[in-house]
Design a protein around this motif. Sequence first.
Motif, mmCIF file in Angstrom:
data_model
loop_
_atom_site.group_PDB
_atom_site.id
_atom_site.type_symbol
_atom_site.label_atom_id
_atom_site.label_comp_id
_atom_site.label_asym_id
_atom_site.label_seq_id
_atom_site.Cartn_x
_atom_site.Cartn_y
_atom_site.Cartn_z
ATOM 1 N N ARG A 185 0.803 -1.216 0.000
ATOM 2 C CA ARG A 185 0.000 0.000 0.000
ATOM 3 C C ARG A 185 0.840 1.272 0.000
ATOM 4 N N GLU A 186 2.137 1.183 -0.301
ATOM 5 C CA GLU A 186 2.941 2.402 -0.252
ATOM 6 C C GLU A 186 2.437 3.457 -1.216
ATOM 7 N N GLY A 187 2.114 3.029 -2.424
ATOM 8 C CA GLY A 187 1.632 3.994 -3.417
ATOM 9 C C GLY A 187 0.311 4.614 -3.001
ATOM 10 N N ARG A 188 -0.589 3.780 -2.475
ATOM 11 C CA ARG A 188 -1.877 4.315 -2.018
ATOM 12 C C ARG A 188 -1.683 5.329 -0.886
ATOM 13 N N GLU A 189 -0.840 4.978 0.066
ATOM 14 C CA GLU A 189 -0.626 5.896 1.187
ATOM 15 C C GLU A 189 0.032 7.196 0.734
ATOM 16 N N MET A 190 0.956 7.066 -0.242
ATOM 17 C CA MET A 190 1.578 8.287 -0.752
ATOM 18 C C MET A 190 0.548 9.180 -1.442
ATOM 19 N N LEU A 191 -0.307 8.547 -2.255
ATOM 20 C CA LEU A 191 -1.334 9.350 -2.916
ATOM 21 C C LEU A 191 -2.328 9.927 -1.899
ATOM 22 N N THR A 192 -2.625 9.143 -0.855
ATOM 23 C CA THR A 192 -3.518 9.657 0.202
ATOM 24 C C THR A 192 -2.914 10.886 0.861
ATOM 25 N N ARG A 193 -1.618 10.831 1.178
ATOM 26 C CA ARG A 193 -0.970 11.979 1.826
ATOM 27 C C ARG A 193 -0.954 13.182 0.898
ATOM 28 N N GLU A 194 -0.717 12.938 -0.397
ATOM 29 C CA GLU A 194 -0.699 14.073 -1.325
ATOM 30 C C GLU A 194 -2.076 14.727 -1.417
ATOM 31 N N LEU A 195 -3.112 13.884 -1.540
ATOM 32 C CA LEU A 195 -4.468 14.453 -1.607
ATOM 33 C C LEU A 195 -4.845 15.145 -0.302
ATOM 34 N N PHE A 196 -4.477 14.514 0.838
ATOM 35 C CA PHE A 196 -4.820 15.101 2.133
ATOM 36 C C PHE A 196 -4.052 16.404 2.372
ATOM 37 N N SER A 197 -2.812 16.454 1.880
ATOM 38 C CA SER A 197 -2.038 17.689 2.050
ATOM 39 C C SER A 197 -2.714 18.845 1.323
ATOM 40 N N GLY A 198 -3.200 18.559 0.122
ATOM 41 C CA GLY A 198 -3.904 19.621 -0.601
ATOM 42 C C GLY A 198 -5.152 20.075 0.135
ATOM 43 N N ILE A 203 -8.156 23.713 3.982
ATOM 44 C CA ILE A 203 -8.873 23.842 5.259
ATOM 45 C C ILE A 203 -8.161 24.820 6.181
ATOM 46 N N ALA A 204 -6.817 24.778 6.184
ATOM 47 C CA ALA A 204 -6.081 25.727 7.028
ATOM 48 C C ALA A 204 -6.342 27.163 6.580
ATOM 49 N N GLY A 205 -6.374 27.368 5.253
ATOM 50 C CA GLY A 205 -6.689 28.712 4.757
ATOM 51 C C GLY A 205 -8.081 29.146 5.169
ATOM 52 N N MET A 206 -9.042 28.214 5.069
ATOM 53 C CA MET A 206 -10.403 28.548 5.484
ATOM 54 C C MET A 206 -10.466 28.821 6.983
ATOM 55 N N ALA A 207 -9.681 28.050 7.776
ATOM 56 C CA ALA A 207 -9.693 28.276 9.228
ATOM 57 C C ALA A 207 -9.130 29.641 9.578
ATOM 58 N N VAL A 208 -8.029 30.014 8.904
ATOM 59 C CA VAL A 208 -7.454 31.342 9.166
ATOM 60 C C VAL A 208 -8.443 32.437 8.780
ATOM 61 N N LEU A 209 -9.078 32.257 7.624
ATOM 62 C CA LEU A 209 -10.064 33.249 7.193
ATOM 63 C C LEU A 209 -11.235 33.327 8.177
ATOM 64 N N ALA A 210 -11.714 32.144 8.644
ATOM 65 C CA ALA A 210 -12.815 32.145 9.614
ATOM 66 C C ALA A 210 -12.404 32.797 10.925
ATOM 67 N N LEU A 211 -11.148 32.551 11.359
ATOM 68 C CA LEU A 211 -10.664 33.167 12.594
ATOM 69 C C LEU A 211 -10.634 34.688 12.480
ATOM 70 N N LEU A 212 -10.156 35.172 11.326
ATOM 71 C CA LEU A 212 -10.126 36.630 11.125
ATOM 72 C C LEU A 212 -11.536 37.201 11.128
ATOM 73 N N VAL A 213 -12.451 36.490 10.458
ATOM 74 C CA VAL A 213 -13.838 36.969 10.420
ATOM 75 C C VAL A 213 -14.433 37.000 11.820
ATOM 76 N N VAL A 214 -14.146 35.956 12.615
ATOM 77 C CA VAL A 214 -14.683 35.917 13.982
ATOM 78 C C VAL A 214 -14.103 37.044 14.824
ATOM 79 N N LEU A 215 -12.777 37.249 14.743
ATOM 80 C CA LEU A 215 -12.149 38.307 15.534
ATOM 81 C C LEU A 215 -12.697 39.674 15.158
ATOM 82 N N ILE A 216 -12.795 39.919 13.861
ATOM 83 C CA ILE A 216 -13.309 41.217 13.423
ATOM 84 C C ILE A 216 -14.784 41.364 13.790
ATOM 85 N N GLY A 217 -15.546 40.269 13.598
ATOM 86 C CA GLY A 217 -16.973 40.346 13.902
ATOM 87 C C GLY A 217 -17.241 40.596 15.373
#
Length: 552
Positions: A185-198, A203-217
């Motif tokens: 399963r090395e290839g599958r796990e590598m592809l899983t990590r690549e997809l999950f990294s993207g 999600i991290a960008g959305m979390a930062v954006l949501a945090l800024l919106v919450v702080l400002i709001g």
Amino acid sequence: MSDADNSTDTIGECSASMAIRPISLYRRLLSWLLIPLLALGTVLLVQAFLSARDAADRAYDRLLEASLVTIAEQVKWQDGQLWLDLPPAALEMLATDAQERVFYSLVDAEGKQVTGNTRLPDANTLANGPQNSQEVPGRSGELAFRDIAWQGQALRLGSLDTRLGGWGEDPRHGQRFSIRVAHTREGREMLTRELFSGSLIRIAGMAVLALLVVLIGVRLALSPLIRLRRAIRERDPRSLAPLNLSLPRELEELRNTLNELLARMRRVRANQERFIGDASHQLRTPLAGLSAHAELALRNDDPVAWHAALKQMQATASHTAHLASQLLSLTRLNNPEVQPERVPLELAALARATVSRHFLRCDRAGVDLGLEISPEIDNTAWTLGVAWQLEEALANLIDNACKHGAHIVTLTLTRVAVTADDGAPESLPGRLILSVEDDGPGIQAERRLLVLRPFHRHAQPDSEPSPDKREGAGLGLAIVDGIARHHDARLTLSDASIHINNTRTHPGANADARAGTEASITETPRRGLRVSLHLEPCPPPASDSLEGDSAC
């Protein structure tokens, strides 16, 4: 105590104050918003990982299916048995950069392995593990995929059951066989990590954006509170003007409440200023009289004039002391932070003590001071109160009656029955009524509320104050009203029920009366005044407390 101990105590107090410091509204709102966002972000991460793994499995399963089909197409019937000419590309498509290991096996219809680099189990008949949901029928058999643990390795196994083609008497016709291919399963796990990294980056960008919106709001939502706080903090401490600040609808009620409080404080300050002005005026007058009497005495060499001046100064000083005492009492009554605790009191004993204390003074002034207590409540009339305040209220009422020309003053203690809503009398015990009744000139009904104001003197045209008595300061009934409010009692002023004759006799009216004889005098019609305190009864205290009070 040493300096070290003091510093330790100071640090302890600071730590305690920091420990009990309440959480700010800003932090509370952030907590309420960020904790759900954090939980939602965690769920999204888990979902993103599962989706990435499913996508990787689907992609590699398509490759595994292609490999199975390619291998199956190369199976032939040769020399009376199955023959496989394995194409390298069939396994290379599964060998990715992750250095996966690929295994294959060709099994005939009887389950015997024909060829392969290892013996693999059948995914369709594998007893261990749950059935894979990705099992799909093949084009000429059954195609199945399954995750297996084989010889200590995690493998993805694909099985294709099919048969050889052929016509008529061709021995190949209907010959069944099974192609099994598995890879690590090395290839599958590598592809899983690549997809999950993207997904993780998104999600991290959305979390930062949501945090800024919450702080400002949150900051924008709390900005009206900050403006209100600044408006209150920047106000002149002496200013009690209403707040004129534009606020959201949710804070309008708070602003209106503050404005109502400021309005009450303005009224209180106005009353205090008027009280201070009246008190200053009341104190200035006798002090000026003292100064005038002293000045006149100093200019005169006659000892008789000195004696008369000293007598006047003594009377003025007594009046000033009484006025100061009343001012002090009224100030203490109007201070809600220093109100003494109310305890059970027996009103009959209190009334007897009050009459005994004032009887001689009233007798010398020619006033008949009496006491009437209903027999059914004698020694059983308990109420929650402050003894010295009730005694002072009765003393003020007796003193007012004496100053306003009363000849008969009666202190009564009764209890009335509660009347039901339908008007039918009931025998239930009601409030205790502590009254002071006199035969003086009385007060008109429309002026009875005015006399409760401090320094309001009631002028009665037919009043006949004794020439040797000074006019009151107008504080007696105000003090009684303050004591009634502290005792949650109802204060009423009404006409007296004492039988008053236009022609009456009383002791002490003139020199003959002081000599022990009675003389008849003629008076104008009098209505009298009855001032009543309606007190709530309470049960008597326990016997131990009663004994303790008696001992005191």
